[in-house]
Design a protein around this motif. Structure first.
Motif, PDB file in Angstrom:
ATOM      1  N   SER A 203       0.818  -1.214   0.000  1.00 44.94           N
ATOM      2  CA  SER A 203       0.000   0.000   0.000  1.00 44.94           C
ATOM      3  C   SER A 203       0.853   1.265   0.000  1.00 44.94           C
TER       4      SER A 203
ATOM      5  N   ASN B 198      -4.423   6.068   3.500  1.00 50.68           N
ATOM      6  CA  ASN B 198      -4.894   5.138   2.470  1.00 50.68           C
ATOM      7  C   ASN B 198      -6.402   5.166   2.320  1.00 50.68           C
ATOM      8  N   THR B 199      -7.093   5.270   3.452  1.00 49.73           N
ATOM      9  CA  THR B 199      -8.554   5.336   3.410  1.00 49.73           C
ATOM     10  C   THR B 199      -8.975   6.561   2.616  1.00 49.73           C
TER      11      THR B 199
ATOM     12  N   LYS C   4      -7.277   8.224   0.403  1.00 45.69           N
ATOM     13  CA  LYS C   4      -6.940   8.067  -1.011  1.00 45.69           C
ATOM     14  C   LYS C   4      -8.018   7.267  -1.720  1.00 45.69           C
ATOM     15  N   ARG C   5      -8.473   6.201  -1.021  1.00 50.20           N
ATOM     16  CA  ARG C   5      -9.501   5.355  -1.617  1.00 50.20           C
ATOM     17  C   ARG C   5     -10.797   6.139  -1.791  1.00 50.20           C
ATOM     18  N   GLN C   6     -11.137   6.933  -0.769  1.00 48.99           N
ATOM     19  CA  GLN C   6     -12.355   7.738  -0.864  1.00 48.99           C
ATOM     20  C   GLN C   6     -12.254   8.711  -2.023  1.00 48.99           C
TER      21      GLN C   6
ATOM     22  N   ARG D 186     -10.442   8.406  -4.689  1.00 49.09           N
ATOM     23  CA  ARG D 186     -10.518   7.658  -5.955  1.00 49.09           C
ATOM     24  C   ARG D 186     -11.964   7.387  -6.326  1.00 49.09           C
TER      25      ARG D 186
ATOM     26  N   SER E 132     -14.268  -2.400  -4.594  1.00 46.92           N
ATOM     27  CA  SER E 132     -12.929  -1.834  -4.769  1.00 46.92           C
ATOM     28  C   SER E 132     -12.859  -0.399  -4.253  1.00 46.92           C
ATOM     29  N   GLY E 133     -13.930   0.348  -4.452  1.00 44.31           N
ATOM     30  CA  GLY E 133     -13.871   1.755  -4.096  1.00 44.31           C
ATOM     31  C   GLY E 133     -14.250   2.046  -2.660  1.00 44.31           C
TER      32      GLY E 133
ATOM     33  N   GLY F 104     -12.260  -1.256   0.241  1.00 45.47           N
ATOM     34  CA  GLY F 104     -10.814  -1.345   0.358  1.00 45.47           C
ATOM     35  C   GLY F 104     -10.419  -2.688   0.925  1.00 45.47           C
TER      36      GLY F 104
END
Lengths: 499, 417
Positions: free
Chosen positions: A266, B5-6, B8-10, B12, B396-397, B400
């Protein structure tokens, strides 16, 4: 409370793990049980704690015979245990871990945590532990997790506390703190059974020492006994605790690591800003508490890590970006951290494991077919050279003892033309005899002019073998010091404190 | 600005939604301009009326909703940047994305919105039952791939028994037992004999499918008048609540099985996190050695929970027969058990998460059905893919990396570690 074990015997198939063991732990005493890996210490303690049933023998608490069929029986008579691998649920809070198994509920079945919380805080204060009952265990440092384990036993009024290899996971400072805690507990009347194979700690804290070898009590010793005496009792023959080390003949740098960074999938950095050199004829030990990036750094040396930035050169050749096969053939011997998981293929024969790296070369492969005969001949040769004890070279490697397995790994890795030896936790879980062998072999490689990069969490091993010591903390090399450094300073570095 | 990371995923996810909204705005609002009107119906039965139907010019609707969506997505980005949950933004953006699409897709047609949502819930019912069953098993550390088989067994047993006795109640009572029977096999082999749980679950599914197919062909078809003409439950409108506009018909005018589902979900949500049973169940699913060391009988509790799970999914199976059509048909669960498993994972092994996921999957499924019925100019094969595409995007979005209970699927025996 006193605890007495009379003639405890337990066998697993043909193996007699405990053979008529007698042991008496007095009220308010720290009683150490000393023995090598596999001597039967853990089996004995699992019997006392009700996780295993003895084939014969009896357990007495305060002079009365008790039957312990379940851990709950042990808890009921006042025996608590802190396991080597913590019995804590990482995703639970401290408080939830404490109440588990002893829950109070309201009439509709709702958990009542209030009383348990008060009780926990009261006992924590009594023993001077600082603890946040609502912290999640997985977020706590290992030393604190161990406190939680101890508290768990104390909350349920354990009068005899079994500590199974409690220092294996601790930094030297945390170990010192644990020793203080043990003394405080003793002062308050708790008896402690302290299981260890570390002589220094046993001597520091125990009132009496029982030595177990191959399932039998071989001696009861006083803590005033010397380390050499205790080691000889433990192993059954005189042991050389400090391998003889010649002065190093340091040559040109072989391994040069520059600006190394290792990321997890990650993108988080596991290792960063790592720079060091290892010269021919010297041992550089990477010390540190487990989980500070050593495993990843070791694997990066032969490209077993995927996300690596920076440069690693061996004899001037860049390794980063090469395949594992190519890196090994640049002259690296690699002894991985877990021989069972990464060093060997358990179901393959001893002979096959010895040629895992060179199986595609002649004479093992002719055309496209493997030649079992050539493999077997080679296997027998190497087994002889490295003193591997086996029944048949075609037996699965998993049938060997830990020490012999490690010899297979070492034999295979050192049979290539080698410039650099990377050994990661090379003596973990081995008996003293095998440890001696591995240590001698590592020093022999150094004296033969190879560069040795040793990863070890055992401070004794690091001090015994290293010429220079690099301490890793939180993925970085905190300092590189001379091997003559004091243990205190090393311990502080391992805890992340840099002067 | 450094994002976790969370976050970033949000971001995206929001970016993808934003892109889709811009495409919609252009495509539906300008490029494919149509003068047709789209009609949304909100009245289903006898509920109180606030709005009967809403008519809007197709392109205008697409423009308005795409516009709102774009604003909401931008709001979401700002929320992420100020370290807040972007949920309000993403929720509105997602809803607008859907509405903009509907305005275009149903131009010149009528979309029964309340009916669409009610149907979604109905399709979600077996998924929710199934995921609750999976939850009970996996939180205790046993993988349950056999949900499909349990649903099918429940459907078969309740259909046949209701048909033989002419009583829906008997069908309802027997269904959980059928599910529990499959669970008994699962528990016995998985816990007592440490058989690989994935293979075991798969085999159990094949067993139930084979057995019900056989009985269906040899018994239910030739003697259908006695064996396969079961009655089904009538809808039961809850007074007052059932009259509420929109939500009334969706949630409070359903069969008894749906109300039982509400109760089961509520009970599991409460029990898992607030009771002794729940604490112990989570403990044996995460670290059975630790549970054992404080005197909890790991395998006994696992066994009980797996049986409990069978009761739940068996009951869910009854929804296919006595809960809707009455009669049984071959392989009528059609993979609901597997989608339920996906809902469980999507919902991160939490009761409310699994329910939300189940509802989302149910909606995607029903939307594709509704659109092909009203005759939207999209190939029906594509519409059938929609639920699964939605699943992939959502997983995926939104989700995670998820973490299963640590001991999920690992048999426990003392001294094996």
């Amino acid at each position: 409370m006193s605890l007495e074990l009379n003639a405890i015997t337990k066998s697993f198939g043909a193996l007699i793990a405990n053979d008529g063991i007698n042991l008496a732990v007095n009220d308010g005493e720290i009683h150490a049980i000393l023995g090598e890996n596999g001597a039967g210490k853990s089996t004995l303690m699992n019997i006392v704690y009700g996780l295993l049933q003895p084939d014969s023998g009896e357990i007495k608490v305060d002079g009365k015979v008790v039957t312990i069929n379940e851990p709950s029986d042990a808890l009921a008579v006042g025996i608590g245990m802190v396991h080597q691998h913590f019995m804590l649920i990482p995703v639970f809070t401290v408080l939830e871990n404490i109440v588990l198994g002893h829950e109070n509920t309201s009439k509709v079945g709702k958990l009542k945590l209030h009383e348990a919380r008060e009780r926990l805080m009261k006992i924590a204060n009594e023993f001077g532990f600082e603890i946040d009952p609502d912290a999640y265990v997985e977020n706590l440092p290992v030393g604190v997790q161990q406190r939680v384990e101890i508290l768990k036993a104390l909350v349920y009024e354990a009068k005899v506390l079994i500590l199974d290899e409690p220092t294996a996971v601790l930094t030297p400072q945390e170990t010192d703190e644990l020793i203080e805690v043990m003394k405080r507990l003793r002062a308050q009347g708790t008896s402690i059974i302290f299981i260890s194979h570390k002589l220094r700690e046993v001597k520091a804290v125990a009132d009496r020492i029982t030595v177990i070898r191959r399932g039998k009590v071989v001696a009861t010793a006083q803590p005033s006994a010397s380390q050499e005496e205790l080691a000889a009792l433990m192993v059954g023959r005189p042991v050389n605790l400090m391998p003889d080390k010649n002065p190093p003949k340091v040559g040109a740098p072989i391994l040069v690591v520059k600006d190394l960074e290792i990321l997890d999938p990650s993108g988080r950095a596991l290792v960063s800003d790592v720079d060091f050199e290892v010269c021919a004829g010297e041992v550089l030990a990477i010390a540190g508490v487990q989980g500070n990036g050593q495993s990843e750094l070791a694997e990066a040396m032969v490209n077993l890590q995927s996300h690596v930035r920076g440069s690693i050169t061996v004899g001037g050749v860049e390794i980063v970006g090469k395949s594992v096969h190519e890196s090994l053939h640049e002259g690296i011997a690699f002894v991985p951290e877990s021989r069972e998981l990464n060093g060997l293929i358990g179901s393959f024969s001893i002979a096959e494991n010895l040629i895992l790296d060179t199986h595609r070369e002649a004479p093992y492969t002719k055309g496209f077919a493997l030649s079992p005969k050539a493999v077997a001949i080679r296997g027998e040769e190497q087994a002889k050279e490295f003193d591997i004890r086996y029944q048949s070279i075609q037996d699965p490697v998993s049938s060997l003892s830990g020490g012999n397995k490690q010899k297979v790994v070492v034999a295979r890795e050192l049979s290539r033309p080698v410039k650099l030896v990377v050994a990661s936790q090379p003596t973990r879980g081995l008996d003293v005899g095998s440890i001696e062998f591995v240590h001698e072999r590592i020093l022999a490689e150094r004296d033969a002019g190879r560069a040795v990069l040793l990863f070890s969490t055992e401070l004794d091993e690091v001090v015994a073998l290293a010429d220079r010591i690099a301490v890793m903390y939180a993925g970085k090399i905190l300092a590189i010091v001379d091997a003559t450094v004091s243990r205190e300073e090393l311990g502080l570095l391992m805890a992340g404190v840099k002067k | 600005m450094v994002f976790s990371n969370t976050q970033k995923r949000q971001l995206r996810l929001i970016a993808v939604v934003l892109l889709l909204l811009v495409v919609e705005l252009w495509e539906f609002g300008f490029a494919k301009a149509s003068s047709n009107k789209t009609t949304f119906g909100f009245l289903l039965g006898k509920e109180w009326v606030i709005i009967h139907e809403w008519v809007i010019q197709s392109t205008t609707g697409s423009k308005i909703f795409s516009g709102i969506g774009i604003l909401a997505a931008v709001l979401g980005i700002f929320l992420v940047r100020s370290n807040k949950s972007p949920l309000p933004g993403t929720a509105i953006a997602g809803f607008s994305l859907l509405m903009s699409f509907l305005c275009w897709a149903a131009n010149g047609k009528f979309i029964p919105m309340t009916g669409l949502l009610q149907g979604s819930l109905m399709l979600a019912v077996p998924l929710i039952f199934g995921s609750m069953s999976g939850l009970l098993c996996e939180r205790s550390g046993v993988i349950n791939i056999a949900i499909e088989g349990q649903l099918l067994a429940g459907a078969f047993a309740s259909g046949v028994i209701a048909s033989l006795t002419h009583k829906t109640t008997w069908g309802l009572l027997v269904a959980p037992l059928a599910g529990a029977l499959i669970s008994l096999l699962l528990a016995t082999f998985a816990i007592k004999f440490s058989v690989d749980q994935v293979i075991l679950g798969f085999v159990l599914n094949v067993l139930v499918i084979g057995l019900t197919d056989f009985l269906y062909k040899k018994l239910l078809i030739p003697y259908s008048s006695t064996w396969n003409t079961g009655p089904s439950f009538a809808r039961l409108e809850i007074p007052i609540l059932g009259k509420l506009p929109i939500v009334g018909p969706i949630f409070f005018n359903q069969t008894i099985i749906v109300y039982l589902m509400y109760a089961i979900v509520a009970l599991i949500s409460f029990s898992l996190f607030k009771t002794k049973w729940g604490l112990r169940t989570r403990a044996i699913g995460e670290h059975p050695e630790a549970a054992d060391s404080v005197g909890i009988d790991v395998n006994k509790l696992r066994f009980r929970n797996v049986i409990l799970a069978g009761l739940v999914s068996g009951l869910g199976g009854a929804y296919f027969t006595v809960g809707s059509v009455g009669s049984f048909s071959k392989e009528m669960t059609a993979g609901a058990g597997f989608i339920a498993l996906a809902a469980l994972i999507f919902g991160k092994w939490t009761p409310m998460g699994a329910v939300t996921a189940g509802l989302l999957f149910g909606f995607a499924d029903n939307l594709s059905g509704t659109l092909s019925i009203i005759g939207v100019s999209i190939p029906s094969e594509f519409m059938l893919m929609v639920p699964y595409i939605a699943t992939i995007i959502a997983v995926s979005g939104l989700v995670g990396r998820v973490r299963a209970p640590a001991a999920d699927g690992v048999p426990y025996s003392r001294g094996s570690h």
